[in-house]
Structure formats: C-alpha cells, structure tokens
Write an enzyme that holds these catalytic residues in place. Structure first.
Site, PDB file in Angstrom:
ATOM      1  N   TYR A 153       0.864  -1.188   0.000  1.00  0.00           N
ATOM      2  CA  TYR A 153       0.000   0.000   0.000  1.00  0.00           C
ATOM      3  C   TYR A 153       0.896   1.232   0.000  1.00  0.00           C
ATOM      4  O   TYR A 153       1.916   1.276   0.701  1.00  0.00           O
ATOM      5  CB  TYR A 153      -0.875   0.015   1.272  1.00  0.00           C
ATOM      6  CG  TYR A 153      -1.629   1.315   1.446  1.00  0.00           C
ATOM      7  CD1 TYR A 153      -2.927   1.439   0.976  1.00  0.00           C
ATOM      8  CD2 TYR A 153      -1.033   2.420   2.054  1.00  0.00           C
ATOM      9  CE1 TYR A 153      -3.622   2.637   1.105  1.00  0.00           C
ATOM     10  CE2 TYR A 153      -1.715   3.618   2.180  1.00  0.00           C
ATOM     11  CZ  TYR A 153      -3.009   3.720   1.714  1.00  0.00           C
ATOM     12  OH  TYR A 153      -3.688   4.900   1.831  1.00  0.00           O
TER      13      TYR A 153
ATOM     14  N   GLU B  76      -3.171   7.736  -4.046  1.00  0.00           N
ATOM     15  CA  GLU B  76      -3.168   6.441  -3.336  1.00  0.00           C
ATOM     16  C   GLU B  76      -3.013   5.298  -4.337  1.00  0.00           C
ATOM     17  O   GLU B  76      -3.692   5.274  -5.358  1.00  0.00           O
ATOM     18  CB  GLU B  76      -4.477   6.270  -2.559  1.00  0.00           C
ATOM     19  CG  GLU B  76      -4.474   5.019  -1.683  1.00  0.00           C
ATOM     20  CD  GLU B  76      -5.821   4.832  -0.971  1.00  0.00           C
ATOM     21  OE1 GLU B  76      -5.826   4.790   0.267  1.00  0.00           O
ATOM     22  OE2 GLU B  76      -6.854   4.721  -1.663  1.00  0.00           O
TER      23      GLU B  76
END
Ligand code: ADP
Ligand code: MG
Length: 397
Positions: A115, A204
């Site tokens: 992530y 993101e």
C-alpha cells in the site's frame, strides 16, 4: 475533486510511474477492440467509479465483483454486465454508483502487494508518504491492528522528497536490491512530483505490486485534487465527471454555496461552516437528522439565499427547513428580507423555523413577523433545533 482510475493512470504514465497495459471503453461496441489491444490469456475487467473496494463490491442486480480477472474471450461479456449497472461497495454507501466506463488491463503475476499513499498531514504541516507491507487491505484496519506494517515519512514541502527518504521507504518495503531500488525510486519520485505539481490532496496506490518477474507497478490508482487549486489546472478540471457528483452540490458550487447532501430530512441553511456543523450536531441532539450541510457564506445576499432554498428543495427527502443565521458583517434585516423574498419566490410550503441573531436582530424579527409568511421563529440555537425536530416529527408520524 476526484477522478477515475483510468484517468489517474494516464497521469501516472505521464509522470513515469509503471502501470499494467490497459485500455478504457465507454460503450459496449468498444469492448472487443479494447480487449484485442491487450496481451495475455487473462484480462482484468475494472468498473470505473469514484470509490474503492470495487473488487469486493456487488452490483444492484446481484452480480458479484466490480473488478474481475477473466479469460480474454469472456472479458467483453463480463464488461457488458458491469457497464451501466450500479455497483455498491463499502465506500459508495447503499445507493451505489453507476458504472460509466470499463478499464481493461493485462493481468500480472503478483508476488507481493503493498500500500502506498501521499497526502497532506495537517498536524505537522508536511506531506506524508504512507507505505505499508499489507497491500490490498484497508489502511485504517492495518493501522489499527498491525501498525508495525506501516511506515509514515513526513516530507518538508520546502525541501521536497530527499534521496535518503526514498531509500528508507524502499528498504522498509523490501526493495533493497539494486534493480528494485532503481524502479522504486522512479515510482515514488514520479508520484511525489505528480502530487506536488498537480496540487493533489491525495495520491493512493492500493495495491502497488511486485511481479514474479521483479517489476514494481501501480495496479490501482486513486487521485484527488485540492478544489481551491483547480483554477491553476484546466487540464485536471477537464477530467471532472459530473455523473459522479451530486447535481445539487454542483449547482451550489456555481453560486459560491458550500453544500454537502446528507441522508436526513431536516434541511439546514446556515452562515459559516462552524455554525453549520454545530447546527447539524444540535439537530441530532434533539433526535432529528440533517438533510445537508449548507454554509451560505458570510456575505449571503437575497439571491444566494433564494438559490440555497432552490437547492435544498430539490432534495425530495426534505420535510422541514431550519434557517440559522448570525448577522455579523451581514445585518439581520437584510437576511430577513432575503428569507422573505426567497420563500415567496420558491413558493415554500414546508415547515420553516428561523433563528436570527446579531446586528439589527429586532428589526429582522419584526420584518419576519410582519411578512405574513408561515414560519416559526426561535430565539436560540437549541430552541430552533428542538422546534424543527418536533414539527417535522409531528407532521410525519
Ligand atoms: P479495488 O481497490 O477498487 O477493489 P483494485 O484495482 O485494487 O480495485 O483491484 C482489486 C484487486 O484485483 C487487486 O487487489 C488485485 O488483487 C486484483 N487485480 C487488479 N488488477 C490486477 C492485475 N493487473 N493483475 C492481477 N490482479 C489484479
Ligand atoms: Mg484497490
């Protein structure tokens, strides 16, 4: 402002960030050509909506999964089930979002998922890069349960991203080998440059992946921009998808009103964001549910108040309106004139509670009383909230 994954990936490409080969299609007759442009036996079919969690999402007709890995000859028919359908994910709310485009991508042999995000850290006044070894998962959940899986790096915006920070993040993610560090460096530098140059509020990548053959790339992409800086980026403004936005919110934006639709039935019209927040809180306190957040601003005139009423009334759930305005710069008599004119203009029939306070309040109240408009006046925030909650509850038993 948010954009779609396929648009975010175009930006990634522009900034030198590796992504899987892909092709977007906005109508079913483009599906075959889009799939034909990609290699491999497996194709990833991805619903494009402004929300995450698509992989685990469910469509309104029961079809499972807004992101699917399928055999290439099945890809067009799977895409046809998604396009125009309503996808409900953890992030869309129960109403879901309509899929207006499909992104087809090549499938990758994933060795590991990570992530990665870049966002503003208001507390430190710096840019934060958040990297995690637990990819493809909710970062909030990882932060709560396994915080050691996350490294947060604060970047001084005046100095920018430093090489030692790039390396520290790279080692944390296990990209210590020379070839991996090279790829990682260009990815994180590209993403940081994108964040900075395009005035993003968030970039993101969930997941960032390492393939079996040793390539690092961004499988998913979510980018949002600071609305206040959009005037500097017409090319970003052009990516806006109005289908994704509440038309009431778009309309409000045109008149300089700060409006956010919510799911309750008491509409609020307030000046000042702080007062709007406390008005919503106190409606809740008395057992009601606000239908919106609306800050008409400090200098709201008659036209702005009329437009605000128009927008509030487009929400069919609204059963009553609470006007709570503090006359500071603006005098209460001017506000009262605006409310009276607006109510007459839009032909309001719903219950209305008005609380005015501040400069010339007596005159304003008198004008409301003399106007002949059916409304209830209140003399404190609590009184106003209690009154509108009671009236709406009584009328909708
Ligand atoms: P969302 O976060 O909205 O569910 P993603 O783009 O992250 O959508 O896709 C969901 C999951 O699908 C990923 O976590 C990954 O496991 C899988 N996936 C997506 N793209 C690929 C790809 N190119 N190759 C292999 N798996 C993929
Ligand atoms: Mg994802």
């Amino acid at each position: 402002m948010n954009i779609h994954e396929y648009q975010a990936k175009e930006l990634f490409k522009e900034f030198g960030v590796a992504i899987p080969a892909g092709c977007v299609a906005k109508s079913a007759n483009e599906f075959d050509a889009a799939v034909a442009s990609l290699g491999g036996d497996v194709i990833v079919v991805k619903s494009q909506i402004h929300a995450g969690g698509r992989g685990k999402g469910v469509f309104a007709d029961g079809f499972q999964g807004g992101v699917k890995l399928v055999k290439r000859d099945e890809a067009p028919s799977i895409a046809a089930k998604m396009l125009g359908n309503t996808l409900i994910t953890k992030q869309t709310g129960p109403a879901g979002k309509t899929v207006g485009a499909i992104l087809f991508t090549e499938a990758n042999d994933i060795q590991k998922e990570y992530y990665l995000s870049i966002l503003m850290d208001r507390a430190s006044g710096k840019v934060a890069i958040v990297a995690s070894l637990a990819g493809g998962m909710d970062i909030e959940k990882v932060a709560e349960e396994t915080p050691d899986q996350i490294l947060t790096m604060l970047i001084d915006p005046d100095i920018g991203l430093q090489s030692f920070q790039v390396r520290k993040l790279g080692f944390f993610l296990g990209f210590g080998a020379k070839e991996l560090m090279k790829q990682w460096t260009s990815i994180i530098k590209g993403l940081y440059r994108l964040f900075w140059e395009k005035d993003c509020s968030m970039v993101e990548v969930n997941p960032l992946i390492l393939t079996v053959s040793g390539k690092i790339m961004a499988l998913d992409a979510k980018v949002s921009f600071d609305d206040n800086a959009l005037f500097r980026h017409p090319e970003i403004e052009a990516l806006r998808d109005l289908h994704e936005e509440d038309p009431k919110e778009t309309e409000a934006g045109k008149y300089g009103l700060n409006y956010i639709a919510l799911d309750g039935n008491i509409a609020c019209m307030v000046n000042g964001a702080g007062l709007a927040m406390s008005t919503m809180d106190i409606i809740k306190f008395f057992g009601g549910n606000p239908a919106n957040f609306l800050d008409v601003g400090g200098g709201a005139n008659e036209e702005a108040i009329t437009q605000a009423f128009n927008i509030l009334l487009k929400d069919k759930n609204v059963k009553g309106i609470l006007v709570n305005i503090f006359g500071g710069i603006m005098r209460c008599d001017v506000i009262a004139a605006g409310v009276i004119a607006a109510v007459k203009n839009v032909g309001l029939t719903l219950p209305l509670v008005v609380r005015l306070e501040g400069t010339n309040v007596e005159k304003g109240r008198q004008m409301l009383a003399d106007s002949g408009i059916k409304l209830t006046t209140a003399d404190s925030l609590a009184d106003a909230a209690e009154k509108i909650v009671k009236i709406v509850a009584a009328e909708n038993k």
